[in-house]
Design an enzyme around this catalytic site. Structure first.
Site, mmCIF file in Angstrom:
data_model
loop_
_atom_site.group_PDB
_atom_site.id
_atom_site.type_symbol
_atom_site.label_atom_id
_atom_site.label_comp_id
_atom_site.label_asym_id
_atom_site.label_seq_id
_atom_site.Cartn_x
_atom_site.Cartn_y
_atom_site.Cartn_z
ATOM 1 N N LYS A 56 0.849 -1.267 0.227
ATOM 2 C CA LYS A 56 0.138 0.002 0.081
ATOM 3 C C LYS A 56 0.930 1.387 0.037
ATOM 4 O O LYS A 56 1.962 1.084 0.444
ATOM 5 C CB LYS A 56 -0.956 0.010 1.145
ATOM 6 N N ARG A 154 -10.969 -0.227 14.495
ATOM 7 C CA ARG A 154 -10.897 0.390 13.195
ATOM 8 C C ARG A 154 -12.006 -0.380 12.274
ATOM 9 O O ARG A 154 -13.111 -0.110 12.408
ATOM 10 C CB ARG A 154 -9.365 0.340 12.838
ATOM 11 N N HIS A 186 -6.798 -7.387 12.348
ATOM 12 C CA HIS A 186 -5.549 -6.689 12.359
ATOM 13 C C HIS A 186 -5.411 -6.242 13.832
ATOM 14 O O HIS A 186 -6.053 -6.193 14.527
ATOM 15 C CB HIS A 186 -5.756 -5.207 11.685
ATOM 16 N N ARG A 242 0.931 -10.835 6.788
ATOM 17 C CA ARG A 242 0.800 -9.570 6.034
ATOM 18 C C ARG A 242 1.807 -8.600 6.509
ATOM 19 O O ARG A 242 1.354 -7.410 6.799
ATOM 20 C CB ARG A 242 -0.615 -8.908 6.122
ATOM 21 N N TYR A 288 13.496 30.652 7.877
ATOM 22 C CA TYR A 288 12.392 31.276 8.512
ATOM 23 C C TYR A 288 12.345 31.374 9.983
ATOM 24 O O TYR A 288 12.605 30.270 10.749
ATOM 25 C CB TYR A 288 11.286 30.551 8.139
ATOM 26 N N CYS A 335 12.427 24.324 5.121
ATOM 27 C CA CYS A 335 11.206 25.115 3.968
ATOM 28 C C CYS A 335 10.888 23.901 3.219
ATOM 29 O O CYS A 335 11.085 22.883 3.187
ATOM 30 C CB CYS A 335 12.203 26.068 3.461
ATOM 31 N N ASP A 337 11.313 23.800 -0.040
ATOM 32 C CA ASP A 337 12.106 23.079 -1.043
ATOM 33 C C ASP A 337 13.481 22.927 -0.647
ATOM 34 O O ASP A 337 14.247 22.460 -1.239
ATOM 35 C CB ASP A 337 12.066 24.065 -2.308
HETATM 36 C C1 LIG Z 1 -0.480 -1.730 7.008
HETATM 37 C C2 LIG Z 1 -1.029 -2.953 7.155
HETATM 38 C C3 LIG Z 1 -0.421 -4.204 7.262
HETATM 39 C C4 LIG Z 1 1.211 -4.246 7.391
HETATM 40 O O1 LIG Z 1 1.504 -3.622 8.680
HETATM 41 P P1 LIG Z 1 3.199 -3.438 8.869
HETATM 42 O O2 LIG Z 1 2.998 -2.990 10.244
HETATM 43 O O3 LIG Z 1 3.712 -2.438 8.037
HETATM 44 O O4 LIG Z 1 3.730 -4.772 8.830
HETATM 45 C C5 LIG Z 1 -0.918 -5.308 7.583
HETATM 46 N N1 LIG Z 1 -2.248 -5.449 7.478
HETATM 47 C C6 LIG Z 1 -3.190 -4.245 7.528
HETATM 48 C C7 LIG Z 1 -4.546 -4.566 7.291
HETATM 49 C C8 LIG Z 1 -2.428 -3.116 7.247
HETATM 50 O O5 LIG Z 1 -3.309 -1.809 7.197
#
Ligand SMILES: *Cc1c(COP(=O)(O)O)cnc(C)c1O
Length: 415
Positions: A56, A154, A186, A242, A288, A335, A337
């Site tokens: 992602k 979530r 998750h 994952r 700045y 800044c 850039d």
């Molecule tokens: C981003 C994400 C992951 C990966 O998590 P890491 O901590 O980067 O390994 C796995 N599952 C879901 C649903 C996520 O949103």
């Protein structure tokens, strides 16, 4: 520390920086072999569970398609993304591995994703219904993953809503509109291995799986673990894991270990060249707001990267930089850039000149700063440091893992 590796010559004729080199103000160098090696290590740790490489957010800033191909070359067999457009971009690039997309909202074009053979997640009976309608329109069943709320607070169906979601999935399956592929959740605190939260979430996940079984639904691919859980808890691995951040060679959190302790290689380095070097007197306010003022006659270096390139403004005064044979921090404010470094006192200050290499972060092997050092300095996490490197900074790929013969598709990622 040793000098930072030399970036592609900004003026190089047909050099590795690709067609964008005329606009070069710096680069994010991504080592595809490091991503493949990290994937291979995670595949070994996860076995017999399979590995879904999470790509992602442009593969956490590393480049969606090249990173996905490198992870597959390293042995990952699935890809995971948050957004529909990310899944479709993988398919458009010819990636045929299973791709799960877990975040979409009613009103988005899920039909295109179903048509492209993307696995899709649902967290409610309503979402299952939308996917079933999309499957009808696409003329093929959706490969469905149901997400259970087990404690993250979530996505995911709560225990109260889960039976309805399962029944909707079964109904879609009976109509030939859905293939029941996955059940997943998750973890909220997997980076704290001693905290009871992950164990409680595992129990809640087991309860969701049992409830689905009682309703007559079995999901062959159960998945729960992110990088932290994969690296610390064999009981969280189930059929598929994952990992995201670990693929890119960063640690999911201090409690899990450093990249070196975990055997991971940071895959991204951000480098540029000094745009200007100049001597200034004591009392020179810098950038700045004059949050930095020179306390002696000194030499300043101008670094042509700023917050529009992804350098956190929170790095003002604290972001670590390797330059002039040593290490210093951002002087004054970052800044849009550019930012300034005070070269005074660095071993190579006397010889410093415009065009010298500056490394913001890399693999740390030569003693230079890492993305995690930036995270610590800025009060954030390594994830954010790499993911925020913007499209303005061209990516350049090294290594060959997953690259098609004849070179990387990578130059197309330049921006
Ligand atoms: C981003 C994400 C992951 C990966 O998590 P890491 O901590 O980067 O390994 C796995 N599952 C879901 C649903 C996520 O949103």
């Amino acid at each position: 520390m040793s000098a930072a590796p030399t970036p592609a010559d900004p003026a190089g004729a047909g050099g590795a920086a690709g067609p964008g080199h005329g606009r070069w103000t710096g680069e994010a160098v991504v080592d595809l072999d490091a991503i493949a090696a990290n994937a291979a290590l995670l595949v070994q740790r996860a076995a017999p569970a399979a590995v879904m490489a999470v790509v992602k957010a442009d593969a956490y800033g590393h480049g969606l398609v090249p990173a996905a191909r490198a992870a597959l070359a390293g042995g990952a067999t699935w890809l995971g993304v948050a957004q529909l457009a990310e899944a479709l971009a993988l398919r458009a690039a010819g990636v045929t591995a299973p791709v799960l997309c877990w975040l979409w909202a009613p009103g988005q074009d899920v039909r295109a994703a179903v048509a492209a053979g993307v696995d899709l997640s649902a967290s409610s009976a309503q979402a299952v219904g939308i996917l079933a309608e999309a499957a009808r329109a696409a003329g093929r069943p959706v490969r469905l993953h149901l997400e259970a709320e087990t404690g993250m607070g979530r996505g995911g169906a709560t225990p109260a809503d889960w039976p309805d979601a399962v029944r909707a999935a079964l109904a879609a399956h009976e109509q030939g509109l859905a293939e029941l592929v996955g059940a997943w959740s998750h973890l909220a605190r997997a980076d704290e291995p001693d905290h009871p939260s992950a164990g409680q979430q595992r129990e809640a996940f087991e309860a969701a799986l049992a409830a689905a079984r009682e309703l007559g639904a079995t999901f062959p691919v159960r998945h729960l673990a992110n990088s932290a859980a994969l690296l610390t808890d064999p009981r969280a691995r189930y059929d598929l894991v994952r990992p995201g951040i670990a693929l890119y060679g960063l640690s999911p959190g201090g409690g899990v270990g450093t990249p070196a302790q975990l055997g991971l290689r940071p895959a991204m380095a951000v480098r540029t060249r000094l745009a200007l070097v100049k001597d200034v007197p004591a009392g020179q306010g810098v950038s700045y707001g004059h949050t930095h003022t020179t306390d002696r006659p000194t030499r300043l270096g101008l670094v042509p990267l700023g917050y529009a390139d992804g350098v956190p403004r929170a790095a003002s005064g604290v972001g670590p930089v390797a330059v002039a044979g040593g290490r210093t921090t951002v002087a004054g404010r970052v800044c849009m850039d550019q930012f300034v470094v005070d070269l005074g006192g660095l071993p190579g200050a006397g010889r410093a000149a415009a065009g010298d290499v500056v490394e913001l972060f890399g693999d740390g092997a030569g003693g230079g700063p890492t993305a995690e050092d930036w995270a610590a300095a800025c009060g954030t996490i390594g994830y954010e440091v790499v993911a925020r490197v913007s499209a303005r900074l061209p990516r350049r790929y090294t290594g060959t893992a997953g690259a098609p013969v004849g070179g990387h598709p990578a130059t197309g990622q330049e921006g």
